[in-house]
Design a protein around this motif. Structure first.
Motif, PDB file in Angstrom:
ATOM      1  N   TYR A   1       0.864  -1.169   0.000  1.00 14.14           N
ATOM      2  CA  TYR A   1       0.000   0.000   0.000  1.00 14.14           C
ATOM      3  C   TYR A   1       0.905   1.225   0.000  1.00 14.14           C
ATOM      4  O   TYR A   1       1.959   1.237   0.634  1.00 14.14           O
ATOM      5  N   CYS A   2       0.465   2.264  -0.695  1.00 18.57           N
ATOM      6  CA  CYS A   2       1.278   3.472  -0.806  1.00 18.57           C
ATOM      7  C   CYS A   2       0.392   4.707  -0.723  1.00 18.57           C
ATOM      8  O   CYS A   2      -0.709   4.721  -1.294  1.00 18.57           O
ATOM      9  N   VAL A   3       0.874   5.720  -0.017  1.00 18.02           N
ATOM     10  CA  VAL A   3       0.183   7.008   0.044  1.00 18.02           C
ATOM     11  C   VAL A   3       1.123   8.053  -0.575  1.00 18.02           C
ATOM     12  O   VAL A   3       2.046   8.531   0.089  1.00 18.02           O
ATOM     13  N   PRO A   4       0.927   8.387  -1.859  1.00 13.04           N
ATOM     14  CA  PRO A   4       1.773   9.392  -2.495  1.00 13.04           C
ATOM     15  C   PRO A   4       1.273  10.813  -2.212  1.00 13.04           C
ATOM     16  O   PRO A   4       0.065  11.067  -2.174  1.00 13.04           O
ATOM     17  N   GLU A   5       2.212  11.736  -2.030  1.00 14.62           N
ATOM     18  CA  GLU A   5       1.927  13.163  -2.003  1.00 14.62           C
ATOM     19  C   GLU A   5       2.604  13.754  -3.238  1.00 14.62           C
ATOM     20  O   GLU A   5       3.829  13.783  -3.326  1.00 14.62           O
ATOM     21  N   LEU A   6       1.807  14.217  -4.185  1.00 19.31           N
ATOM     22  CA  LEU A   6       2.307  14.615  -5.498  1.00 19.31           C
ATOM     23  C   LEU A   6       2.046  16.101  -5.710  1.00 19.31           C
ATOM     24  O   LEU A   6       0.942  16.585  -5.447  1.00 19.31           O
ATOM     25  N   SER A   7       3.046  16.813  -6.192  1.00 20.04           N
ATOM     26  CA  SER A   7       2.899  18.258  -6.420  1.00 20.04           C
ATOM     27  C   SER A   7       3.154  18.568  -7.892  1.00 20.04           C
ATOM     28  O   SER A   7       4.099  18.061  -8.500  1.00 20.04           O
ATOM     29  N   ALA A   8       2.285  19.399  -8.461  1.00 20.32           N
ATOM     30  CA  ALA A   8       2.353  19.697  -9.892  1.00 20.32           C
ATOM     31  C   ALA A   8       3.679  20.397 -10.255  1.00 20.32           C
ATOM     32  O   ALA A   8       4.202  21.181  -9.457  1.00 20.32           O
ATOM     33  N   PRO A   9       4.190  20.134 -11.453  1.00 26.32           N
ATOM     34  CA  PRO A   9       3.741  19.084 -12.379  1.00 26.32           C
ATOM     35  C   PRO A   9       4.311  17.725 -11.987  1.00 26.32           C
ATOM     36  O   PRO A   9       5.417  17.647 -11.472  1.00 26.32           O
TER      37      PRO A   9
ATOM     38  N   ILE B   1      -6.790   2.845  -6.877  1.00 27.00           N
ATOM     39  CA  ILE B   1      -6.332   4.229  -6.743  1.00 27.00           C
ATOM     40  C   ILE B   1      -7.508   5.024  -6.201  1.00 27.00           C
ATOM     41  O   ILE B   1      -8.518   5.210  -6.888  1.00 27.00           O
ATOM     42  N   ALA B   2      -7.402   5.471  -4.947  1.00 28.53           N
ATOM     43  CA  ALA B   2      -8.480   6.214  -4.287  1.00 28.53           C
ATOM     44  C   ALA B   2      -8.015   7.643  -4.061  1.00 28.53           C
ATOM     45  O   ALA B   2      -7.051   7.892  -3.337  1.00 28.53           O
ATOM     46  N   MET B   3      -8.702   8.605  -4.675  1.00 32.52           N
ATOM     47  CA  MET B   3      -8.301  10.008  -4.599  1.00 32.52           C
ATOM     48  C   MET B   3      -8.825  10.646  -3.316  1.00 32.52           C
ATOM     49  O   MET B   3     -10.010  10.528  -2.994  1.00 32.52           O
ATOM     50  N   THR B   4      -7.935  11.328  -2.603  1.00 34.44           N
ATOM     51  CA  THR B   4      -8.345  12.021  -1.383  1.00 34.44           C
ATOM     52  C   THR B   4      -8.126  13.532  -1.461  1.00 34.44           C
ATOM     53  O   THR B   4      -8.674  14.272  -0.646  1.00 34.44           O
ATOM     54  N   GLU B   5      -7.338  13.993  -2.440  1.00 36.75           N
ATOM     55  CA  GLU B   5      -7.131  15.432  -2.604  1.00 36.75           C
ATOM     56  C   GLU B   5      -6.579  15.690  -4.012  1.00 36.75           C
ATOM     57  O   GLU B   5      -5.731  14.937  -4.493  1.00 36.75           O
ATOM     58  N   GLY B   6      -7.061  16.750  -4.666  1.00 34.37           N
ATOM     59  CA  GLY B   6      -6.551  17.118  -5.979  1.00 34.37           C
ATOM     60  C   GLY B   6      -7.171  16.306  -7.102  1.00 34.37           C
ATOM     61  O   GLY B   6      -8.277  15.761  -6.977  1.00 34.37           O
ATOM     62  N   ASN B   7      -6.428  16.216  -8.227  1.00 34.76           N
ATOM     63  CA  ASN B   7      -6.924  15.545  -9.429  1.00 34.76           C
ATOM     64  C   ASN B   7      -5.830  14.666 -10.029  1.00 34.76           C
ATOM     65  O   ASN B   7      -4.637  14.908  -9.825  1.00 34.76           O
TER      66      ASN B   7
ATOM     67  N   LEU C   1      -1.120  20.359  -4.801  1.00 41.75           N
ATOM     68  CA  LEU C   1      -0.977  19.014  -4.256  1.00 41.75           C
ATOM     69  C   LEU C   1      -2.074  18.056  -4.728  1.00 41.75           C
ATOM     70  O   LEU C   1      -3.235  18.445  -4.899  1.00 41.75           O
ATOM     71  N   THR C   2      -1.672  16.820  -4.921  1.00 45.03           N
ATOM     72  CA  THR C   2      -2.591  15.711  -5.146  1.00 45.03           C
ATOM     73  C   THR C   2      -2.210  14.612  -4.169  1.00 45.03           C
ATOM     74  O   THR C   2      -1.029  14.271  -4.040  1.00 45.03           O
ATOM     75  N   ARG C   3      -3.192  14.080  -3.475  1.00 43.59           N
ATOM     76  CA  ARG C   3      -2.964  12.948  -2.585  1.00 43.59           C
ATOM     77  C   ARG C   3      -3.911  11.819  -2.963  1.00 43.59           C
ATOM     78  O   ARG C   3      -5.049  12.048  -3.360  1.00 43.59           O
ATOM     79  N   MET C   4      -3.415  10.610  -2.805  1.00 43.92           N
ATOM     80  CA  MET C   4      -4.222   9.421  -3.092  1.00 43.92           C
ATOM     81  C   MET C   4      -3.737   8.292  -2.202  1.00 43.92           C
ATOM     82  O   MET C   4      -2.639   8.361  -1.620  1.00 43.92           O
ATOM     83  N   THR C   5      -4.558   7.280  -2.083  1.00 45.04           N
ATOM     84  CA  THR C   5      -4.158   6.046  -1.414  1.00 45.04           C
ATOM     85  C   THR C   5      -4.231   4.931  -2.439  1.00 45.04           C
ATOM     86  O   THR C   5      -5.249   4.771  -3.117  1.00 45.04           O
ATOM     87  N   CYS C   6      -3.150   4.189  -2.570  1.00 45.11           N
ATOM     88  CA  CYS C   6      -3.077   3.131  -3.579  1.00 45.11           C
ATOM     89  C   CYS C   6      -2.834   1.785  -2.905  1.00 45.11           C
ATOM     90  O   CYS C   6      -2.101   1.696  -1.916  1.00 45.11           O
ATOM     91  N   GLY C   7      -3.459   0.774  -3.442  1.00 43.37           N
ATOM     92  CA  GLY C   7      -3.248  -0.574  -2.932  1.00 43.37           C
ATOM     93  C   GLY C   7      -3.024  -1.542  -4.071  1.00 43.37           C
ATOM     94  O   GLY C   7      -3.648  -1.424  -5.130  1.00 43.37           O
ATOM     95  N   VAL C   8      -2.105  -2.472  -3.890  1.00 38.88           N
ATOM     96  CA  VAL C   8      -1.877  -3.564  -4.834  1.00 38.88           C
ATOM     97  C   VAL C   8      -2.170  -4.848  -4.079  1.00 38.88           C
ATOM     98  O   VAL C   8      -1.531  -5.145  -3.061  1.00 38.88           O
ATOM     99  N   LEU C   9      -3.170  -5.609  -4.561  1.00 38.59           N
ATOM    100  CA  LEU C   9      -3.675  -6.733  -3.789  1.00 38.59           C
ATOM    101  C   LEU C   9      -3.818  -7.980  -4.654  1.00 38.59           C
ATOM    102  O   LEU C   9      -4.001  -7.899  -5.873  1.00 38.59           O
ATOM    103  N   ASN C  10      -3.745  -9.124  -4.008  1.00 37.53           N
ATOM    104  CA  ASN C  10      -4.028 -10.408  -4.630  1.00 37.53           C
ATOM    105  C   ASN C  10      -5.314 -10.976  -4.034  1.00 37.53           C
ATOM    106  O   ASN C  10      -5.727 -10.577  -2.945  1.00 37.53           O
ATOM    107  N   VAL C  11      -5.930 -11.900  -4.766  1.00 40.37           N
ATOM    108  CA  VAL C  11      -7.047 -12.655  -4.211  1.00 40.37           C
ATOM    109  C   VAL C  11      -6.592 -14.100  -4.057  1.00 40.37           C
ATOM    110  O   VAL C  11      -5.764 -14.588  -4.802  1.00 40.37           O
TER     111      VAL C  11
END
Length: 323
Positions: free
Chosen positions: A36-44, A59-65, A128-138
């Motif tokens: 799982y990763c929480v990136p903080e991304l700033s333009a560009p 990919i779940a967006m919590t702030e920005g685009n 700023l853009t923030r998101m929460t990302c997860g990579v999962l298996n079943v």
């Protein structure tokens, strides 16, 4: 001959047929987070996410685009409160604007907090853009079958009334945890991400309700669905066509015909393949002996199980264990 194909279990209190067969499949998803990763991304900013070998990516967006560009050229713009699930983990390009330089994901420095959770800061210092990302298996035959039927991308907007108010609340909670991490925050983020994956799949299933044939249609069928639920709950039981027909409340012939019309498979062909899928997952995990897995699948001998496994999968149990 194995007991798995011959004995019809009795109907009655011991046979669990009440409930929601499709909901039970969702219950069997057994998501296993790779990271799982929480990136903080700033333009560009721009990130090239590689193909992740069939893993589910959220990919779940919590702030920005965020612009999401797929390999086929399709594009999707995500805003705070929206998410996308990539059931097969195909490669995508993420950016805040067209034409940005794309940095390969694994070339971006990240802070590893534990074996499965990291944060990332990347970009040019702008908005700023923030998101929460997860990579999962079943990790279940039911889940594998369900994921194989999903589209390449599932979009979910928490502001859509059909999504439920709790989805919006969950994303807000994610945003708060990402901005101001507290003790145990990684655990909360990962668990909420798992829940959002299930919700995205549920949302898609509601739109797929008009299918007349196929596995999902069989699960939704009032009678065949009951039989499938009973089988999925106890696949090791020595089910016969008559036993499953009894669970469905149908005659043997009518059930067999209806099952074949919906799924395209004979009843016991489906049962055998399902058991071998479960056995294959057990073999890859390596926690039990082949003899134990054979007994769990309902076979009296390892030799009988091995013959059926080889016929169904094209591989011997031992070769899968060594893979």
């Amino acid at each position: 001959m194995s007991k798995a194909s011959e004995i019809a279990p009795p109907a009655g209190p011991g046979t669990h047929t009440d409930g929601d067969p499709l909901g039970e499949v969702l219950h069997l998803l057994q998501l296993t987070g790779t990271f799982y990763c929480v990136p903080e991304l700033s333009a560009p900013w721009g990130i090239r996410v590689p193909d992740l070998n069939g893993q589910l990516v959220l990919i779940a967006m919590t702030e920005g685009n965020c612009r999401v560009e797929f390999e086929n050229g399709d594009e999707l713009t995500l805003s705070a409160g929206q998410l996308v699930l990539l059931p097969r983990g195909h490669a995508v390009d993420l950016s805040d604007a067209p034409g940005n330089t794309l940095t390969p994901l694994f070339d971006i420095p990240a802070t590893r907090h534990n074996a499965r959770f990291e944060t990332m800061v990347h970009g040019g210092g702008g908005a700023l853009t923030r998101m929460t990302c997860g990579v999962l298996n079943v990790d279940h035959a039911a889940a594998d079958r369900l994921v194989s039927l999903l589209p390449n991308a599932i979009f979910l907007d928490s502001f859509d009334p059909a999504a439920g108010a709790w989805v919006q609340s969950t994303l807000k909670f994610l945003a708060e945890e990402a901005r101001d991490p507290k003790p145990g925050g990684e655990t909360i983020l990962t668990r909420l991400t798992d829940i959002l994956v299930v919700q995205a799949i549920r949302a898609w299933l509601e739109t797929a309700s008009d299918q007349e044939t196929g596995w999902l249609a069989a699960l939704r069928d009032p009678k065949v669905g009951r039989a499938l639920q009973a089988f999925h709950q106890s696949p090791q039981v020595g089910w016969s066509v008559g036993g499953l027909a009894n669970a469905a409340g149908m005659s043997r012939s009518a059930f067999a015909a209806r099952f074949k019309a919906l799924t395209g498979e004979q009843v016991m062909q489906y049962a055998t393949r399902w058991r071998m899928q479960l056995a294959g997952a057990e073999l890859r995990q390596g926690r039990r002996s082949i003899a134990e897995i054979a007994a769990q699948a309902g076979y009296e001998s390892e030799a009988a199980f091995s013959r059926v496994f080889k016929k169904t999968t094209g591989r011997t149990p031992g070769s899968l264990r060594r893979a």
